[in-house]
Design a protein around this motif. Structure first.
Motif, PDB file in Angstrom:
ATOM      1  N   ASN A   1       0.932  -1.222   0.193  1.00 19.25           N
ATOM      2  CA  ASN A   1      -0.024  -0.060  -0.358  1.00 19.25           C
ATOM      3  C   ASN A   1       1.296   1.474  -0.238  1.00 19.25           C
ATOM      4  OD1 ASN A   1      -2.578  -1.058   0.529  1.00 19.25           O
ATOM      5  ND2 ASN A   1      -2.096  -1.765   2.107  1.00 19.25           N
ATOM      6  N   TRP A   2       1.261   1.505   0.937  1.00 22.27           N
ATOM      7  CA  TRP A   2       2.700   2.825   1.152  1.00 22.27           C
ATOM      8  C   TRP A   2       4.351   2.330   1.129  1.00 22.27           C
ATOM      9  CZ3 TRP A   2      -1.626   1.340   4.397  1.00 22.27           C
ATOM     10  CH2 TRP A   2      -2.592   2.515   4.308  1.00 22.27           C
ATOM     11  N   LYS A   3       4.726   3.400   0.070  1.00 22.52           N
ATOM     12  CA  LYS A   3       6.709   3.226   1.041  1.00 22.52           C
ATOM     13  C   LYS A   3       6.604   4.551   0.749  1.00 22.52           C
ATOM     14  CE  LYS A   3       8.977   1.977  -2.443  1.00 22.52           C
ATOM     15  NZ  LYS A   3      10.450   0.758  -3.563  1.00 22.52           N
TER      16      LYS A   3
ATOM     17  N   GLN B   1      13.137   3.046   3.416  1.00 28.88           N
ATOM     18  CA  GLN B   1      11.894   2.838   4.031  1.00 28.88           C
ATOM     19  C   GLN B   1      11.103   2.366   4.731  1.00 28.88           C
ATOM     20  OE1 GLN B   1      12.005   2.440  -0.683  1.00 28.88           O
ATOM     21  NE2 GLN B   1      10.772   4.592  -0.760  1.00 28.88           N
ATOM     22  N   GLN B   2       9.769   3.093   4.856  1.00 33.04           N
ATOM     23  CA  GLN B   2       9.292   1.968   6.063  1.00 33.04           C
ATOM     24  C   GLN B   2       8.196   1.644   4.076  1.00 33.04           C
ATOM     25  OE1 GLN B   2       5.896   3.958   8.136  1.00 33.04           O
ATOM     26  NE2 GLN B   2       5.989   2.044   9.284  1.00 33.04           N
ATOM     27  N   ILE B   3       7.874   0.026   4.309  1.00 30.54           N
ATOM     28  CA  ILE B   3       6.882  -0.354   3.288  1.00 30.54           C
ATOM     29  C   ILE B   3       5.992  -1.457   4.166  1.00 30.54           C
ATOM     30  CG2 ILE B   3       6.685  -2.153   1.597  1.00 30.54           C
ATOM     31  CD1 ILE B   3       9.918  -1.863   1.906  1.00 30.54           C
TER      32      ILE B   3
ATOM     33  N   PHE C   1      10.691  -1.616   8.023  1.00 30.28           N
ATOM     34  CA  PHE C   1      11.540  -0.937   7.084  1.00 30.28           C
ATOM     35  C   PHE C   1      12.871  -1.198   6.919  1.00 30.28           C
ATOM     36  CE2 PHE C   1      14.866   2.722   8.363  1.00 30.28           C
ATOM     37  CZ  PHE C   1      14.654   3.369   7.946  1.00 30.28           C
ATOM     38  N   THR C   2      13.558  -0.416   5.757  1.00 26.68           N
ATOM     39  CA  THR C   2      14.600  -1.190   5.776  1.00 26.68           C
ATOM     40  C   THR C   2      15.432  -0.130   4.910  1.00 26.68           C
ATOM     41  OG1 THR C   2      15.633  -2.414   3.504  1.00 26.68           O
ATOM     42  CG2 THR C   2      13.887  -1.246   3.114  1.00 26.68           C
TER      43      THR C   2
ATOM     44  N   ALA D   1      14.508  -2.139  -1.141  1.00 28.84           N
ATOM     45  CA  ALA D   1      13.035  -1.261  -0.918  1.00 28.84           C
ATOM     46  C   ALA D   1      13.269  -1.338  -2.017  1.00 28.84           C
ATOM     47  CB  ALA D   1      13.116  -0.020  -0.427  1.00 28.84           C
ATOM     48  N   GLU D   2      13.540  -1.676  -3.598  1.00 29.29           N
ATOM     49  CA  GLU D   2      12.940  -1.659  -4.990  1.00 29.29           C
ATOM     50  C   GLU D   2      11.915  -2.764  -5.333  1.00 29.29           C
ATOM     51  OE1 GLU D   2      16.124  -1.700  -6.955  1.00 29.29           O
ATOM     52  OE2 GLU D   2      17.347   0.310  -6.963  1.00 29.29           O
TER      53      GLU D   2
END
Length: 74
Positions: A10-12, A21-23, A50-51, A57-58
């Protein structure tokens, strides 16, 4: 035993310092017959990751669906 769930990203969100980034993912619930079957059987809730690893993240694309397998580690 393992449990397979299907989640959608839903969100990055990039942190305010740009360090990572929070995923956030949530269970699918519609959009296909498969999603409706997963919705009927998948645990509810969200997954928040979180990474600080840009390559990791990609791999997460907002709106894309992912299978998540839960298997005991012991």
């Amino acid at each position: 035993m393992s449990v397979r769930a299907k989640f959608v990203c839903n969100w990055k969100i990039t942190d305010d310092k740009g360090n990572g980034q929070q995923i956030i993912l949530s269970p699918v619930y519609s959009g296909s017959e498969e999603n409706e079957r997963f919705f009927a059987a998948t645990p509810g809730g969200n997954i928040q990751l979180f990474t600080t690893n840009p390559k990791a993240a990609e791999e997460f694309i907002q709106g894309k669906e992912y299978y998540v397998d839960f298997t005991s580690a012991s």
